[in-house]
Write an enzyme that holds these catalytic residues in place. Structure first.
Site, PDB file in Angstrom:
ATOM      1  N   LYS A 131      22.622  70.560  33.838  1.00  0.00           N
ATOM      2  CA  LYS A 131      23.622  70.469  34.910  1.00  0.00           C
ATOM      3  C   LYS A 131      24.119  69.041  34.906  1.00  0.00           C
ATOM      4  CE  LYS A 131      22.787  70.181  39.532  1.00  0.00           C
ATOM      5  NZ  LYS A 131      22.594  70.606  40.942  1.00  0.00           N
ATOM      6  N   ARG A 157      20.253  77.328  45.102  1.00  0.00           N
ATOM      7  CA  ARG A 157      18.959  77.131  44.435  1.00  0.00           C
ATOM      8  C   ARG A 157      18.053  76.213  45.243  1.00  0.00           C
ATOM      9  NH1 ARG A 157      18.331  71.500  43.702  1.00  0.00           N
ATOM     10  NH2 ARG A 157      18.723  70.845  41.577  1.00  0.00           N
ATOM     11  N   GLN A 162      23.686  71.095  53.468  1.00  0.00           N
ATOM     12  CA  GLN A 162      22.579  71.885  52.909  1.00  0.00           C
ATOM     13  C   GLN A 162      21.788  72.610  53.991  1.00  0.00           C
ATOM     14  OE1 GLN A 162      22.106  72.208  49.634  1.00  0.00           O
ATOM     15  NE2 GLN A 162      23.615  70.651  49.076  1.00  0.00           N
ATOM     16  N   ASN A 195      18.556  66.591  64.968  1.00  0.00           N
ATOM     17  CA  ASN A 195      19.340  65.884  63.958  1.00  0.00           C
ATOM     18  C   ASN A 195      19.658  64.475  64.431  1.00  0.00           C
ATOM     19  OD1 ASN A 195      20.584  65.961  61.357  1.00  0.00           O
ATOM     20  ND2 ASN A 195      22.570  65.861  62.384  1.00  0.00           N
ATOM     21  N   SER A 250      19.584  62.923  54.558  1.00  0.00           N
ATOM     22  CA  SER A 250      19.741  61.865  53.544  1.00  0.00           C
ATOM     23  C   SER A 250      19.110  60.558  54.034  1.00  0.00           C
ATOM     24  CB  SER A 250      21.224  61.684  53.235  1.00  0.00           C
ATOM     25  OG  SER A 250      21.959  61.565  54.436  1.00  0.00           O
ATOM     26  N   GLY A 307      14.981  66.904  51.542  1.00  0.00           N
ATOM     27  CA  GLY A 307      16.057  65.919  51.452  1.00  0.00           C
ATOM     28  C   GLY A 307      15.782  64.773  50.493  1.00  0.00           C
ATOM     29  N   THR A 308      14.503  64.437  50.329  1.00  0.00           N
ATOM     30  CA  THR A 308      14.165  63.252  49.541  1.00  0.00           C
ATOM     31  C   THR A 308      14.164  63.584  48.049  1.00  0.00           C
ATOM     32  OG1 THR A 308      12.961  62.290  51.361  1.00  0.00           O
ATOM     33  CG2 THR A 308      12.397  61.485  49.172  1.00  0.00           C
ATOM     34  N   LYS A 324      14.424  57.203  49.436  1.00  0.00           N
ATOM     35  CA  LYS A 324      14.686  58.128  50.556  1.00  0.00           C
ATOM     36  C   LYS A 324      13.350  58.543  51.186  1.00  0.00           C
ATOM     37  CE  LYS A 324      19.028  60.362  49.251  1.00  0.00           C
ATOM     38  NZ  LYS A 324      19.604  61.636  48.794  1.00  0.00           N
TER      39      LYS A 324
HETATM   40  P1  NAD Z   1      25.103  65.874  54.467  1.00  0.00           P
HETATM   41  O1  NAD Z   1      25.770  64.570  54.300  1.00  0.00           O
HETATM   42  O2  NAD Z   1      25.915  67.098  54.686  1.00  0.00           O
HETATM   43  O3  NAD Z   1      24.065  65.768  55.685  1.00  0.00           O
HETATM   44  C1  NAD Z   1      23.212  64.646  55.826  1.00  0.00           C
HETATM   45  C2  NAD Z   1      22.143  64.923  56.866  1.00  0.00           C
HETATM   46  O4  NAD Z   1      21.297  63.770  56.947  1.00  0.00           O
HETATM   47  C3  NAD Z   1      22.713  65.134  58.267  1.00  0.00           C
HETATM   48  O5  NAD Z   1      21.883  66.039  58.956  1.00  0.00           O
HETATM   49  C4  NAD Z   1      22.632  63.735  58.868  1.00  0.00           C
HETATM   50  O6  NAD Z   1      22.610  63.732  60.264  1.00  0.00           O
HETATM   51  C5  NAD Z   1      21.285  63.302  58.298  1.00  0.00           C
HETATM   52  N1  NAD Z   1      21.116  61.841  58.309  1.00  0.00           N
HETATM   53  C6  NAD Z   1      21.974  60.916  57.864  1.00  0.00           C
HETATM   54  N2  NAD Z   1      21.468  59.682  58.070  1.00  0.00           N
HETATM   55  C7  NAD Z   1      20.239  59.857  58.650  1.00  0.00           C
HETATM   56  C8  NAD Z   1      19.204  58.978  59.090  1.00  0.00           C
HETATM   57  N3  NAD Z   1      19.336  57.660  58.967  1.00  0.00           N
HETATM   58  N4  NAD Z   1      18.084  59.514  59.612  1.00  0.00           N
HETATM   59  C9  NAD Z   1      17.932  60.855  59.727  1.00  0.00           C
HETATM   60  N5  NAD Z   1      18.872  61.740  59.318  1.00  0.00           N
HETATM   61  C10 NAD Z   1      20.012  61.245  58.786  1.00  0.00           C
HETATM   62  O7  NAD Z   1      24.153  66.025  53.209  1.00  0.00           O
HETATM   63  P2  NAD Z   1      23.579  67.354  52.533  1.00  0.00           P
HETATM   64  O8  NAD Z   1      24.494  67.800  51.446  1.00  0.00           O
HETATM   65  O9  NAD Z   1      23.168  68.309  53.585  1.00  0.00           O
HETATM   66  O10 NAD Z   1      22.280  66.771  51.791  1.00  0.00           O
HETATM   67  C11 NAD Z   1      21.150  66.360  52.535  1.00  0.00           C
HETATM   68  C12 NAD Z   1      20.132  65.759  51.599  1.00  0.00           C
HETATM   69  O11 NAD Z   1      19.624  66.744  50.715  1.00  0.00           O
HETATM   70  C13 NAD Z   1      20.662  64.634  50.706  1.00  0.00           C
HETATM   71  O12 NAD Z   1      19.706  63.583  50.718  1.00  0.00           O
HETATM   72  C14 NAD Z   1      20.722  65.265  49.331  1.00  0.00           C
HETATM   73  O13 NAD Z   1      20.570  64.334  48.291  1.00  0.00           O
HETATM   74  C15 NAD Z   1      19.528  66.210  49.417  1.00  0.00           C
HETATM   75  N6  NAD Z   1      19.534  67.312  48.445  1.00  0.00           N
HETATM   76  C16 NAD Z   1      18.337  67.663  47.898  1.00  0.00           C
HETATM   77  C17 NAD Z   1      18.288  68.699  46.987  1.00  0.00           C
HETATM   78  C18 NAD Z   1      16.951  69.109  46.405  1.00  0.00           C
HETATM   79  O14 NAD Z   1      16.945  69.895  45.462  1.00  0.00           O
HETATM   80  N7  NAD Z   1      15.850  68.666  46.921  1.00  0.00           N
HETATM   81  C19 NAD Z   1      19.453  69.382  46.631  1.00  0.00           C
HETATM   82  C20 NAD Z   1      20.660  69.042  47.247  1.00  0.00           C
HETATM   83  C21 NAD Z   1      20.690  67.987  48.161  1.00  0.00           C
END
Ligand code: NAD
Length: 321
Positions: A67, A111, A139, A160, A199, A220-221, A226
């Site tokens: 990917k 996924r 997400q 949140n 994030s 998220g991490t 992170k």
């Molecule tokens: P998004 O920008 O739509 O949402 C971000 C979220 O993080 C929101 O709920 C926001 O309020 C919160 N946030 C932001 N700053 C914060 C802080 N300082 N403290 C606490 N919460 C905070 O992003 P998304 O597309 O929903 O992605 C969220 C996370 O998931 C990202 O870190 C992304 O890299 C990760 N992710 C992980 C996978 C995986 O396979 N594990 C896959 C996709 C995305």
């Protein structure tokens, strides 16, 4: 070669098919029939973009590919398209010929939601009733929608960092016909299952915000630095990961390991629970924690499944390549 454009994915791929594909490839990773290649991630020095690729080979499913994509922070404001962009390329492992090009944006969300769902299906208490959400971004809605299918939840609670985003997950609970309540972080003690998908670079959820018997999926991490939960929580929990190497380097466990609270060999692959070589949860009071870092093989598994569906339904575009 087949092309399955991004616009076709929503009508082809189901949460159930994503769950099956991800569960299968996690199991293959645990038996070493499937492995991920080192991840490449680069700040390319152009429009602040982060670009990279994740690849792997699943010998049991005969899926080989990568990917490619990443994060273009200016996309939405300058071009009106989403900031995360990715594409999956699949190859024939017998010949090396490219066999499919698949839109990877929606597949990434499906996924990722499938991964936490697999952990809930295998590790959460069967009598779990309260679903807790930390995060309400893009997400989070996919995560919650999928999670609600794996236990008979009676209530969703959510916290949140940006409270104005909570309606994103409240809407999902409403659609599932389950009451939603916004809580503070100590309020998460009511949850039987918690998904964190933010994030953040600092812990929000503390060890004393989690009750005995809870299952957590920390999703998220996925990058160095992170962090979503206090490292002491990992020391209290039985820790599982999609891939242990990623968990200790870019996942939630990076902090607990750096603080000397847990060691790499305290973390088990979720695939070993799926395969039955690890018992998984062994008591009602145990805290289980899944560190879902996101591996390339998940992307390849759902992409291969969607190509099969697209070909069967006549929507895959065939090109001479
Ligand atoms: P998004 O920008 O739509 O949402 C971000 C979220 O993080 C929101 O709920 C926001 O309020 C919160 N946030 C932001 N700053 C914060 C802080 N300082 N403290 C606490 N919460 C905070 O992003 P998304 O597309 O929903 O992605 C969220 C996370 O998931 C990202 O870190 C992304 O890299 C990760 N992710 C992980 C996978 C995986 O396979 N594990 C896959 C996709 C995305």
């Amino acid at each position: 070669m087949w092309i399955v454009p991004e616009r076709e994915i929503a009508s082809l791929m189901t949460r159930e098919a994503a769950f099956v594909a991800v569960e299968k490839v996690f199991a293959a990773m645990a038996t070493k029939d499937a492995y991920n290649f080192p991840v490449v991630r680069e700040a390319i020095g152009h429009v602040d973009a982060l670009y990279g690729f994740k690849g792997g080979f699943d010998r049991s499913g005969l899926t080989l590919g990568l990917k490619a994509g990443g994060y273009w922070p200016l996309n939405l404001q300058t071009k009106g398209i989403i900031n995360h962009q990715s594409t999956v390329l699949l190859f024939d492992p017998d010949t090396g010929r490219a066999i499919a090009l698949v839109g990877g944006n929606l597949l990434t969300a499906l996924r990722t939601a499938a991964a936490s769902s697999v952990s809930i299906a295998h590790l959460a208490r069967k009598d779990a009733k309260v679903m807790g959400m930390i995060g309400a971004g893009h997400q989070a809605a996919y995560q919650l929608r999928a999670a609600l299918e794996h236990r008979e939840f009676e209530k969703v609670i959510g916290w949140n960092y940006h409270p104005d985003m909570l309606p994103n997950i409240e809407k999902v609970a409403d659609e599932a016909g389950i009451p939603f309540e916004a809580v503070d972080l100590p309020g998460m003690r009511e949850a039987d299952v918690i998904i964190s998908i933010t994030s953040a670079f600092n812990a929000s959820l503390m060890a004393d915000h989690v009750s005995p018997g809870t299952h957590l999926a920390c999703m998220g991490t996925d990058t160095k630095g992170k962090q979503e939960v206090q490292p002491e929580l990992l020391a209290k929990a039985t820790v599982f990961a999609d891939e242990v190497a990623q968990s200790v380097s870019i996942g939630e466990a990076q902090h607990a390991v750096a603080d000397g609270l847990i060691a790499e060999n305290n973390i088990s692959e979720i695939g070993s629970v799926i395969n039955g070589t690890h018992p998984g949860r062994t008591s009602e009071n145990e805290i289980t924690l899944f560190d879902g870092t996101g591996v390339g093989l998940q992307d390849l598994a759902v992409a291969a499944a969607v190509v099969d569906l697209a070909v069967k339904q006549g929507v895959a575009i065939e090109v001479d390549f």
